[in-house]
Design an enzyme around this catalytic site. Structure first.
Site, short mmCIF file in Angstrom:
data_model
loop_
_atom_site.label_atom_id
_atom_site.label_comp_id
_atom_site.label_asym_id
_atom_site.label_seq_id
_atom_site.Cartn_x
_atom_site.Cartn_y
_atom_site.Cartn_z
N GLY A 49 8.86 6.78 -3.40
CA GLY A 49 7.61 6.47 -2.72
C GLY A 49 7.71 6.57 -1.21
O GLY A 49 8.81 6.56 -0.63
N HIS A 50 6.56 6.67 -0.58
CA HIS A 50 6.45 6.66 0.88
C HIS A 50 5.39 5.64 1.27
O HIS A 50 4.45 5.39 0.51
CB HIS A 50 6.06 8.03 1.42
N ASN A 51 5.53 5.06 2.45
CA ASN A 51 4.58 4.04 2.90
C ASN A 51 3.41 4.70 3.61
O ASN A 51 3.48 5.06 4.77
CB ASN A 51 5.28 3.07 3.85
N TYR A 52 2.29 4.84 2.87
CA TYR A 52 1.13 5.51 3.47
C TYR A 52 0.29 4.57 4.33
O TYR A 52 -0.72 4.98 4.88
CB TYR A 52 0.26 6.16 2.39
N THR A 63 3.64 8.97 7.11
CA THR A 63 4.23 8.80 5.78
C THR A 63 5.65 9.36 5.73
O THR A 63 6.32 9.26 4.70
CB THR A 63 3.40 9.53 4.72
#
Length: 333
Positions: A64-67, A72
């Site tokens: 996952g990535h922190n949007y 991101t």
């Protein structure tokens, strides 16, 4: 167990595949490689019994990535400290549970945090982003419920019977039912028997609070989570007097490992001295016969990578216990 050999010679559990399940050309897309050198990985894939996983299925975890951030991206330029710990401030999901008698068509993608429950069917080329209920047929991108395999009454009876947990001998003895579409006849023969077995489950006495969490201690796993689970529980609920973590320990294992058992209270005492927490921790010693009953007394199950994870997720579902992945980062939001 399908494992990955690490640089230090350990075997990291990439996937557990249950009795008489098959996987045709499946692919695991995981962030495990990025963190194994740290002794930890956001990764947990379990496939139950009698499940059929079609060609080119893709299980995605821990990427996952922190949007919510400005960017991101994960560029080194964004880091103040290049040696910062992997666990970030956003939720990184790393668990996928495929229960029993599940059929995934070809080219299905399963995203992290998903549980596909018993008897479900996922149509080819589907993209699954949320839990699939028992005996549901889902399809599309994102996958949505198309219909159910059977009526609600039949589904409830099948979930009570749990034939996938039968012995090999019992399945062979009743082989004619597994080649028949007469599901009513099957339920008529075995439903009352299953109800009677459920009635035989003896209640267990454990302390429980308004928010009671259950964790099965994973001492023998190559990458155990128990210390991290306890630390994160204390960190998340330090001031919550109504939060309890029940640490379930197999009594046979405990009797054979007295020295280790003596270290656990010491670990908890040292943690208390450092954190002075108000939440509660308790040890519960039991056996395989009492495991199921414990779920009647708790609100949350924290999973690990143990081979019994699918069975425990079944017990959680039948008792309306919420499942929390013990490999997620952070575990508790």
């Amino acid at each position: 167990m399908y494992s990955l050999s690490t640089a230090n010679g350990d075997k990291f559990p990439l996937a557990w595949v249950g009795r008489d399940s098959y996987v045709v050309g499946g692919k695991i897309t995981s962030g495990a490689d990025f963190t194994l050198s740290e002794g930890y990985a956001v990764h947990n894939l379990h496939i139950g019994q009698f499940s059929s996983i079609g060609h080119s299925s893709d299980f995605t975890m821990g990427l996952g990535h922190n949007y919510f951030n400005l960017s991101t991206g994960v560029s080194e330029l964004f880091k103040e400290d290049k040696n910062y710990p992997y666990e970030g401030s956003y939720k990184e999901k790393g668990q996928i549970l495929i229960q029993n008698d599940v059929w995934l068509g070809h080219n299905v993608t399963i995203m992290p945090g998903v549980i596909i429950h018993n008897g479900a069917v996922v149509a080819a080329n589907s993209h699954v982003v949320k839990d699939v209920p028992p005996y549901a047929i889902v399809g599309g991108n994102p996958a949505k419920i198309i219909k159910y395999r059977f009526s609600e009454e039949i589904i409830n009876k099948l979930l009570t019977i749990k034939w996938w947990n039968w012995s090999n001998e019992k399945i062979r003895e009743n082989g004619e039912f597994f080649k028949s579409e007469d599901i009513n006849a099957f339920c008529s023969k075995f439903y009352n028997e299953a109800l009677e077995e459920d009635r035989k489950i003896k209640d267990v006495e454990i302390d429980n609070l308004e928010n009671t969490f259950l964790y099965f201690m994973d001492f023998t796993e190559p990458y155990p989570l128990w210390e991290r689970v306890i630390r994160e529980f204390v960190k998340a609920f330090k001031s919550k007097e109504d939060h309890l973590l029940v640490l379930y320990i197999d009594e046979e294992f405990a009797n054979s490992n007295r020295e280790l058992m003596n270290l656990i209270p010491q670990f908890i005492d040292e943690l208390f001295l450092a954190a002075n927490f108000k939440c509660s921790l308790s040890l519960h010693f039991g056996n395989k016969e009492s495991e199921r009953a414990v779920f009647r007394r708790v609100d949350y199950l924290i999973t690990n990578r143990d081979k019994h994870t699918i069975l425990h997720s079944e017990y959680a579902y039948e008792n309306k216990v919420k499942v929390i992945s013990g490999v997620d980062s952070p575990i508790f939001e």
